[in-house]
Each structure stands twice: as structure tokens, then as C-alpha cells.
Scaffold this active site. Structure first.
Site, PDB file in Angstrom:
ATOM      1  N   GLY A   1       0.812  -1.206   0.000  1.00  0.00           N
ATOM      2  CA  GLY A   1       0.000   0.000   0.000  1.00  0.00           C
ATOM      3  C   GLY A   1       0.846   1.256   0.000  1.00  0.00           C
TER       4      GLY A   1
ATOM      5  N   MET B   1      -7.258  -3.774   4.404  1.00  0.00           N
ATOM      6  CA  MET B   1      -8.143  -2.903   3.634  1.00  0.00           C
ATOM      7  C   MET B   1      -8.136  -3.101   2.121  1.00  0.00           C
ATOM      8  SD  MET B   1      -7.759   0.720   5.726  1.00  0.00           S
ATOM      9  CE  MET B   1      -9.233   1.403   4.964  1.00  0.00           C
TER      10      MET B   1
ATOM     11  N   SER C   1       0.909  -5.986  12.369  1.00  0.00           N
ATOM     12  CA  SER C   1       1.510  -4.784  12.952  1.00  0.00           C
ATOM     13  C   SER C   1       0.816  -4.354  14.233  1.00  0.00           C
ATOM     14  CB  SER C   1       1.467  -3.623  11.948  1.00  0.00           C
ATOM     15  OG  SER C   1       0.135  -3.358  11.549  1.00  0.00           O
ATOM     16  N   ASP C   2      -0.395  -4.848  14.442  1.00  0.00           N
ATOM     17  CA  ASP C   2      -1.164  -4.541  15.644  1.00  0.00           C
ATOM     18  C   ASP C   2      -1.944  -5.791  16.039  1.00  0.00           C
ATOM     19  OD1 ASP C   2      -1.026  -1.388  15.225  1.00  0.00           O
ATOM     20  OD2 ASP C   2      -1.764  -2.272  13.360  1.00  0.00           O
TER      21      ASP C   2
END
Length: 237
Positions: A20, A179, A202-203
Site C-alpha cells: 500500500g 483494507m 503490525s497490531d
């Protein structure tokens, strides 16, 4: 020449990685490609072509969200690209996940309206190309990279106002939220090309806490993911 990817047919390789972030595309090209040439800079969406271990490969940033990812993929198909692998980050939805884990997506719940529009609002299960899933699992095992394989969800919001949705997805064994993958898988089916997605956690966004990876750990995890993606994208088919 397409409107947003300002290149000519043949200037992109048949295999293309899709981060992205445009700076991630630049990093991949500068770090891994030999003979790298910038092919696109329109609207800041950086794209490059080069070789990796002697095999042609491209990388093109998509921006965030399914609408822009769809534009990029449609135009790359016009330019002759036939194999797409998203290399991105995601929010982990399973409580036993660790920051930096690698996910190979099988399917993507289309929690966005772009993929829905492409199939005329009919029920649809966006699914990755089996060759890419199988190739990524094999490539990860070759270098001893642990991975999770399973369904993800593509959301059209980053700051989700539904505070309980992540927990509901988690209880359905969805591995992660991101997304873009749902529309990439949908277009893969509609345009007759291969599409897959590798994701770095990442989270972790479940069980009432938000854990975020450090910048240094993220760079290391993304590099591990990128090596798997390069091996998968350039493998003989």
C-alpha cells in the site's frame, strides 16, 4: 497508456508485488531488485521494475483501501501483469498472535463496497489463487519462516466506529483485518489473473487492548515477508 499508472505494456513484469505504501515500494525496489527502473510516480504511487535472482519482477504501491487498489490492479492488468501479491500490514484478530507474525490469506471477507460493486451485490467469497497460497507456504517453509494460513477481512474503515466488530470477526476465526485484499482477489477471478496476499501483523486489536509493533521490528518483519513474496512471485508456474 493508463490514466494513473503512466507506463506502456512491457514496462512492468508479469509478476508484481503490491504494497500500500509508496515508500515500501521504493524500499523493496532499492533493497531487493537488480537493475531497478522507476516506472510510475503519478499521484505519488511509486512503481518499479527490475530483477530478483535473475527473474523479472515489479512492485507498485496501491495506496490505502479497495477503491485505489482496484484502480491500480485494473491498470496493471492492462499493462500485462498476470500475478499479483499484496505485501502489507494488518491488525491481528486472534489473541495468541504475536506482533510481526506472517499471514498467508486464503479468503477475504468483503466488508467493503468496492468488491461488492464488482459482483453486482451478489453473495461472493473473494479467494486467493491457490498457486500463490501454495507457493507462499512452500517458500516460507524453505527459509524457516513461521506463518498462519486462513481467512482475513478487508474493511473499508481504519478507525472502525463499531467497537465490537473485531471481537465478532475473531470469534469466527478470521485471522486479521486489512483494507485491500478482497478487491484484489475479486479482480483476480474476474480478469483471469493470479492474486494473493501476504500480511505482517503490525497490531493486535482484540481482547480489549491495542498493541502496536515498533518501527524496527516492523521493518524486520516486512523484510521477512518480502523475501517470501519475491520467491513466490518469481517461482515457475
Amino acid at each position: 497508456m493508463p490514466i494513473h499508472i503512466r507506463a506502456e505494456p512491457g514496462e512492468y513484469a508479469e509478476a508484481c508485488l503490491l504494497p500500500g505504501d509508496p515508500l515500501r515500494a521504493k524500499h523493496i525496489a532499492e533493497t531487493y531488485f537488480d537493475d531497478s527502473v522507476q516506472r510510475n510516480g503519478e499521484r505519488g504511487m511509486l512503481g518499479y521494475t527490475g530483477t530478483w535472482e535473475g527473474k523479472p519482477i515489479s512492485v507498485q504501491s496501491t495506496g490505502m483501501g479497495c477503491p485505489t487498489a482496484a484502480i491500480v490492479m485494473e491498470e496493471l492488468v492492462q499493462l500485462g501483469v498476470k500475478r499479483f501479491i499484496r505485501v502489507g500490514t494488518c491488525g491481528g484478530l486472534q489473541p495468541d498472535m504475536e506482533l510481526g507474525d506472517l499471514i498467508v490469506a486464503l479468503t477475504a471477507v468483503p466488508a467493503d463496497r468496492t468488491a461488492d460493486t464488482y459482483v453486482d451485490h451478489e453473495p461472493h467469497c473473494p479467494t486467493a489463487s491457490w498457486e500463490i497460497v501454495h507457493g507462499a507456504v512452500h517458500a516460507a517453509k524453505e527459509i524457516g519462516q513461521a506463518m498462519r494460513v486462513g481467512p482475513i477481512v478487508s474493511s473499508d474503515v481504519f478507525y472502525n466506529p463499531d467497537g465490537g466488530q473485531n471481537e465478532r470477526w475473531s470469534k469466527r476465526d478470521v485471522l486479521a483485518v486489512e483494507m485491500e485484499a478482497a478487491v484484489l482477489f475479486t479482480l483476480g477471478a474476474l480478469r483471469g489473473v493470479d492474486a494473493g496476499a501476504l500480511l505482517t501483523v503490525s497490531d493486535v486489536v482484540v481482547e480489549g487492548e491495542f498493541k502496536r509493533i515498533t518501527d524496527d521490528d516492523l521493518r524486520a518483519a516486512v523484510d521477512r515477508m518480502t523475501r517470501v513474496a519475491l520467491a513466490t512471485a518469481t517461482a515457475a508456474h
